[in-house]
Design an enzyme around this catalytic site. Structure first.
Site, PDB file in Angstrom:
ATOM      1  N   GLY A  11       0.840  -1.198   0.000  1.00 62.72           N
ATOM      2  CA  GLY A  11       0.000   0.000   0.000  1.00 62.72           C
ATOM      3  C   GLY A  11       0.873   1.245   0.000  1.00 62.72           C
ATOM      4  N   ALA A  22      15.024  11.747  -1.262  1.00 62.15           N
ATOM      5  CA  ALA A  22      16.184  11.840  -0.361  1.00 62.15           C
ATOM      6  C   ALA A  22      17.222  10.771  -0.699  1.00 62.15           C
ATOM      7  CB  ALA A  22      15.720  11.686   1.089  1.00 62.15           C
ATOM      8  N   ARG A  72       1.157  -4.993  -5.574  1.00 62.85           N
ATOM      9  CA  ARG A  72       1.287  -6.221  -4.777  1.00 62.85           C
ATOM     10  C   ARG A  72       1.466  -7.345  -5.794  1.00 62.85           C
ATOM     11  NH1 ARG A  72      -0.644  -4.262   0.330  1.00 62.85           N
ATOM     12  NH2 ARG A  72      -2.411  -2.855   0.099  1.00 62.85           N
ATOM     13  N   SER A  73       2.318  -8.316  -5.494  1.00 71.05           N
ATOM     14  CA  SER A  73       2.566  -9.390  -6.468  1.00 71.05           C
ATOM     15  C   SER A  73       2.688 -10.742  -5.779  1.00 71.05           C
ATOM     16  CB  SER A  73       3.859  -9.089  -7.233  1.00 71.05           C
ATOM     17  OG  SER A  73       4.335 -10.264  -7.851  1.00 71.05           O
ATOM     18  N   ASP A 103       5.295  -4.552   6.109  1.00 66.14           N
ATOM     19  CA  ASP A 103       5.744  -5.850   6.601  1.00 66.14           C
ATOM     20  C   ASP A 103       5.927  -6.878   5.468  1.00 66.14           C
ATOM     21  OD1 ASP A 103       5.785  -7.903   8.843  1.00 66.14           O
ATOM     22  OD2 ASP A 103       4.071  -8.559   7.642  1.00 66.14           O
ATOM     23  N   THR A 125       4.196   2.485   5.211  1.00 63.74           N
ATOM     24  CA  THR A 125       2.806   2.057   5.393  1.00 63.74           C
ATOM     25  C   THR A 125       2.123   3.056   6.320  1.00 63.74           C
ATOM     26  OG1 THR A 125       1.345   0.402   6.378  1.00 63.74           O
ATOM     27  CG2 THR A 125       3.591   0.424   7.201  1.00 63.74           C
ATOM     28  N   ASP A 127      -0.090   2.280   8.324  1.00 60.00           N
ATOM     29  CA  ASP A 127      -0.672   1.547   9.462  1.00 60.00           C
ATOM     30  C   ASP A 127       0.085   1.681  10.785  1.00 60.00           C
ATOM     31  OD1 ASP A 127      -2.477   0.677   7.589  1.00 60.00           O
ATOM     32  OD2 ASP A 127      -1.684  -1.348   7.413  1.00 60.00           O
ATOM     33  N   ASP A 129       2.382  -0.252  11.816  1.00 59.37           N
ATOM     34  CA  ASP A 129       2.360  -1.609  12.390  1.00 59.37           C
ATOM     35  C   ASP A 129       3.696  -2.342  12.256  1.00 59.37           C
ATOM     36  OD1 ASP A 129       2.321  -1.923   9.653  1.00 59.37           O
ATOM     37  OD2 ASP A 129       0.669  -3.362   9.605  1.00 59.37           O
ATOM     38  N   ARG A 162     -26.891  12.969  16.030  1.00 62.50           N
ATOM     39  CA  ARG A 162     -26.621  11.567  15.695  1.00 62.50           C
ATOM     40  C   ARG A 162     -25.284  11.089  16.277  1.00 62.50           C
ATOM     41  NH1 ARG A 162     -28.219  12.358   9.366  1.00 62.50           N
ATOM     42  NH2 ARG A 162     -30.361  11.635   9.543  1.00 62.50           N
ATOM     43  N   ARG A 171      -5.201  -2.412   9.088  1.00 63.78           N
ATOM     44  CA  ARG A 171      -5.145  -3.883   9.149  1.00 63.78           C
ATOM     45  C   ARG A 171      -5.391  -4.346  10.585  1.00 63.78           C
ATOM     46  NH1 ARG A 171      -3.804  -6.255   4.359  1.00 63.78           N
ATOM     47  NH2 ARG A 171      -2.528  -5.011   2.966  1.00 63.78           N
ATOM     48  N   VAL A 186     -12.780  11.901  20.280  1.00 66.45           N
ATOM     49  CA  VAL A 186     -13.968  11.057  20.061  1.00 66.45           C
ATOM     50  C   VAL A 186     -14.432  10.441  21.386  1.00 66.45           C
ATOM     51  CG1 VAL A 186     -13.173  10.557  17.705  1.00 66.45           C
ATOM     52  CG2 VAL A 186     -12.751   8.881  19.524  1.00 66.45           C
ATOM     53  N   ARG A 211     -27.142  14.317  28.954  1.00 69.67           N
ATOM     54  CA  ARG A 211     -26.466  15.486  29.556  1.00 69.67           C
ATOM     55  C   ARG A 211     -26.505  16.699  28.640  1.00 69.67           C
ATOM     56  NH1 ARG A 211     -21.492  12.575  30.144  1.00 69.67           N
ATOM     57  NH2 ARG A 211     -20.442  14.018  28.726  1.00 69.67           N
ATOM     58  N   GLU A 222     -10.362  -0.996  11.449  1.00 69.64           N
ATOM     59  CA  GLU A 222     -10.886  -2.061  10.567  1.00 69.64           C
ATOM     60  C   GLU A 222     -10.606  -3.461  11.122  1.00 69.64           C
ATOM     61  OE1 GLU A 222      -9.189  -2.075   6.615  1.00 69.64           O
ATOM     62  OE2 GLU A 222      -7.127  -2.016   7.349  1.00 69.64           O
ATOM     63  N   GLN A 251      -7.849   8.027   3.245  1.00 73.25           N
ATOM     64  CA  GLN A 251      -6.816   8.110   4.299  1.00 73.25           C
ATOM     65  C   GLN A 251      -5.402   7.964   3.774  1.00 73.25           C
ATOM     66  OE1 GLN A 251      -8.171   5.444   7.852  1.00 73.25           O
ATOM     67  NE2 GLN A 251      -9.378   4.910   6.070  1.00 73.25           N
ATOM     68  N   ARG A 252      -5.269   7.380   2.574  1.00 73.57           N
ATOM     69  CA  ARG A 252      -3.921   7.133   2.045  1.00 73.57           C
ATOM     70  C   ARG A 252      -3.431   8.263   1.151  1.00 73.57           C
ATOM     71  NH1 ARG A 252      -3.879   1.046   0.816  1.00 73.57           N
ATOM     72  NH2 ARG A 252      -3.480   1.659  -1.326  1.00 73.57           N
TER      73      ARG A 252
HETATM   74  N1  LIG Z   1       6.643 -13.888   2.451  1.00 74.30           N
HETATM   75  C1  LIG Z   1       6.955 -13.133   1.382  1.00 74.30           C
HETATM   76  N2  LIG Z   1       8.004 -13.455   0.596  1.00 74.30           N
HETATM   77  C2  LIG Z   1       8.334 -12.708  -0.465  1.00 74.30           C
HETATM   78  N3  LIG Z   1       7.657 -11.602  -0.843  1.00 74.30           N
HETATM   79  C3  LIG Z   1       6.611 -11.227  -0.104  1.00 74.30           C
HETATM   80  C4  LIG Z   1       6.191 -11.967   1.046  1.00 74.30           C
HETATM   81  N4  LIG Z   1       5.118 -11.344   1.582  1.00 74.30           N
HETATM   82  C5  LIG Z   1       4.854 -10.291   0.793  1.00 74.30           C
HETATM   83  N5  LIG Z   1       5.738 -10.205  -0.219  1.00 74.30           N
HETATM   84  C6  LIG Z   1       5.760  -9.215  -1.320  1.00 74.30           C
HETATM   85  O1  LIG Z   1       5.551  -7.896  -0.831  1.00 74.30           O
HETATM   86  C7  LIG Z   1       4.419  -7.328  -1.483  1.00 74.30           C
HETATM   87  C8  LIG Z   1       3.777  -6.302  -0.578  1.00 74.30           C
HETATM   88  O2  LIG Z   1       3.279  -6.931   0.598  1.00 74.30           O
HETATM   89  P1  LIG Z   1       1.894  -6.487   1.250  1.00 74.30           P
HETATM   90  O3  LIG Z   1       1.710  -7.320   2.467  1.00 74.30           O
HETATM   91  O4  LIG Z   1       0.831  -6.510   0.221  1.00 74.30           O
HETATM   92  O5  LIG Z   1       2.099  -4.941   1.589  1.00 74.30           O
HETATM   93  P2  LIG Z   1       3.033  -4.215   2.688  1.00 74.30           P
HETATM   94  O6  LIG Z   1       4.443  -4.335   2.252  1.00 74.30           O
HETATM   95  O7  LIG Z   1       2.555  -2.822   2.665  1.00 74.30           O
HETATM   96  O8  LIG Z   1       2.769  -4.946   3.986  1.00 74.30           O
HETATM   97  C9  LIG Z   1       3.549  -8.532  -1.837  1.00 74.30           C
HETATM   98  O9  LIG Z   1       2.628  -8.267  -2.863  1.00 74.30           O
HETATM   99  C10 LIG Z   1       4.602  -9.528  -2.272  1.00 74.30           C
HETATM  100  O10 LIG Z   1       5.023  -9.300  -3.600  1.00 74.30           O
HETATM  101  O1  LIG Z   2      -5.344  -0.683  -1.040  1.00 74.43           O
HETATM  102  P1  LIG Z   2      -5.751  -2.081  -0.770  1.00 74.43           P
HETATM  103  O2  LIG Z   2      -4.991  -3.072  -1.582  1.00 74.43           O
HETATM  104  O3  LIG Z   2      -7.230  -2.223  -0.853  1.00 74.43           O
HETATM  105  O4  LIG Z   2      -5.360  -2.441   0.744  1.00 74.43           O
HETATM  106  C1  LIG Z   2      -5.949  -1.853   1.863  1.00 74.43           C
HETATM  107  C2  LIG Z   2      -4.990  -2.001   3.016  1.00 74.43           C
HETATM  108  O5  LIG Z   2      -3.832  -1.245   2.756  1.00 74.43           O
HETATM  109  C3  LIG Z   2      -3.527  -0.431   3.871  1.00 74.43           C
HETATM  110  O6  LIG Z   2      -3.975   0.880   3.593  1.00 74.43           O
HETATM  111  C4  LIG Z   2      -2.043  -0.388   4.077  1.00 74.43           C
HETATM  112  O7  LIG Z   2      -1.580  -1.697   4.322  1.00 74.43           O
HETATM  113  P2  LIG Z   2      -0.144  -2.174   3.845  1.00 74.43           P
HETATM  114  O8  LIG Z   2       0.777  -1.049   4.134  1.00 74.43           O
HETATM  115  O9  LIG Z   2       0.137  -3.408   4.650  1.00 74.43           O
HETATM  116  O10 LIG Z   2      -0.209  -2.441   2.382  1.00 74.43           O
HETATM  117  C5  LIG Z   2      -4.308  -1.052   5.049  1.00 74.43           C
HETATM  118  O11 LIG Z   2      -4.571  -0.108   6.065  1.00 74.43           O
HETATM  119  C6  LIG Z   2      -5.530  -1.538   4.335  1.00 74.43           C
HETATM  120  O12 LIG Z   2      -6.139  -2.593   5.036  1.00 74.43           O
END
Ligand SMILES: Nc1ncnc2c1ncn2[C@@H]1O[C@H](COP(=O)(O)OP(=O)(O)O)[C@@H](O)[C@H]1O
Ligand SMILES: O=P(O)(O)OC[C@H]1O[C@](O)(COP(=O)(O)O)[C@@H](O)[C@@H]1O
Length: 318
Positions: A11, A22, A72-73, A103, A125, A127, A129, A162, A171, A186, A211, A222, A251-252
């Protein structure tokens, strides 16, 4: 001249452009040749490489998204996919690869590192996280986007007396919900890291209206549930009128905050210093305002934990 490639993966997040800028500018200033890989690991497998000069990264510092695009792949998770990527890197004579992503992208970077490519990670990211860093790229901007969106919702919720139930991304991490919940004042924050009782929350919201409150805001991460489910549960336990809102991909986006621009500029500079010092297989971050780095293994062995004290602060503020 040694070559460094950079890609953005997973994402996108606000500040990725600033990180690329940079890395490229510092790399050139320190005598490296800089290459951009378009569309993340997908582009790495498909040989989608471009040379990056100083002016190729002009005009991107203040833009959200990533001009290198992201993807993503699933193919890249396979050995065959990684072989294609490694062959392309060798063909171009590229020794170093900087991966800006979350991650999942770090898993990909580690897989390449284990197979002989010198890789480096930057936490891209929204998130927040990723373990061993206080912030991830774009998190601060996202907090501001969410805070502004809530302020718009407040106006109409107030006029109609409301309860607004707002679902935010993250995530399985509640940081966006908790921290934007604090900045927006909130009335309840539902996050996956803590349990809650919807009956108790509904009673509390109803008392607020008794009140004299004219509206209430409930924030749901989420990973903790959907705005729609929470809104109907509140209606089930009270006579309050609720409306669910999913903020979604809004949000992104947005102009990266000064914090995200400075944070990414510092990490971009640092990664070139690490390359010069032959420190590799590491991901960067910020701890207590210092730019730090840890091996991918240490990051995967650590747990990302929500700030319990911050949660307590929130509880005392409502
Ligand atoms: N266990 C893994 N081994 C190798 N590549 C990975 C693995 N997990 C994820 N990836 C690669 O990283 C990409 C991004 O991961 P994703 O979880 O979708 O987003 P983020 O990096 O934001 O967490 C995936 O589409 C995939 O190509
Ligand atoms: O844009 P997509 O593929 O619908 O994914 C949505 C997800 O991506 C995020 O915005 C970012 O997540 P990652 O950084 O792990 O890709 C999450 O908060 C959300 O759940």
């Amino acid at each position: 001249m040694e070559k460094i490639a950079v890609l953005t993966s997973g994402g996108d997040s606000q500040g990725m452009n600033s990180a690329i800028r940079a890395i490229v500018r510092t790399g050139i200033a320190h005598g490296f040749e800089m290459i951009g890989v378009r569309r993340g690991f997908k582009g790495l497998m498909e040989n989608d490489f471009i040379t990056l000069g100083t002016s190729d990264v002009s005009d991107i510092l203040y833009r959200g998204g990533t001009f290198l695009q992201s993807a993503r792949s699933d193919e890249f998770k396979t050995e065959a996919g990684q072989n294609k990527a490694i062959n392309n890197l060798h063909e171009h004579g590229i020794e170093h690869l900087v991966v800006i992503g979350g991650d999942g992208s770090y898993r990909g970077a580690q897989a390449l590192f284990n197979r002989g490519i010198k890789t480096y990670g930057l936490p891209g990211t929204i998130d927040n996280d990723i373990p061993l860093t206080d912030y991830t790229i774009g998190f601060d901007t996202t907090l501001n986007v969410v805070t502004n969106a809530i302020s718009n919702l407040r106006d109409t919720m107030s006029s109609h007396e409301r309860v607004s139930v707002i679902e935010v991304m993250g995530r399985s991490c509640g940081d966006i919900a908790l921290q934007a919940g604090i900045s927006s004042g909130v009335d309840a924050v539902l996050i996956p890291e803590f349990e809650w009782d919807i009956k108790e929350i509904s009673d509390q919201l109803a008392k607020g209206f008794q009140r004299g409150k004219t509206h209430s805001i409930v924030m749901v991460a989420e990973g903790a549930g959907t705005a729609e489910d929470v809104a109907s549960l509140i209606e089930k336990h009270s006579d309050l009128d609720t409306r669910p809102t999913v903020l979604g991909h809004i949000q992104r986006g947005g102009i990266p905050t000064a914090f995200d621009r400075i944070f990414t500029s510092r990490m971009g500079h640092k990664v070139i210093e690490l390359i010069e010092n032959e420190i590799t297989g590491v991901a960067l971050g910020m701890e207590k305002n210092e730019i730090t780095y840890h091996s991918f293994d240490d990051i995967f062995d650590s747990e990302n934990v929500v700030d319990k004290h911050l949660y307590q602060i929130f509880q005392d503020l409502i």
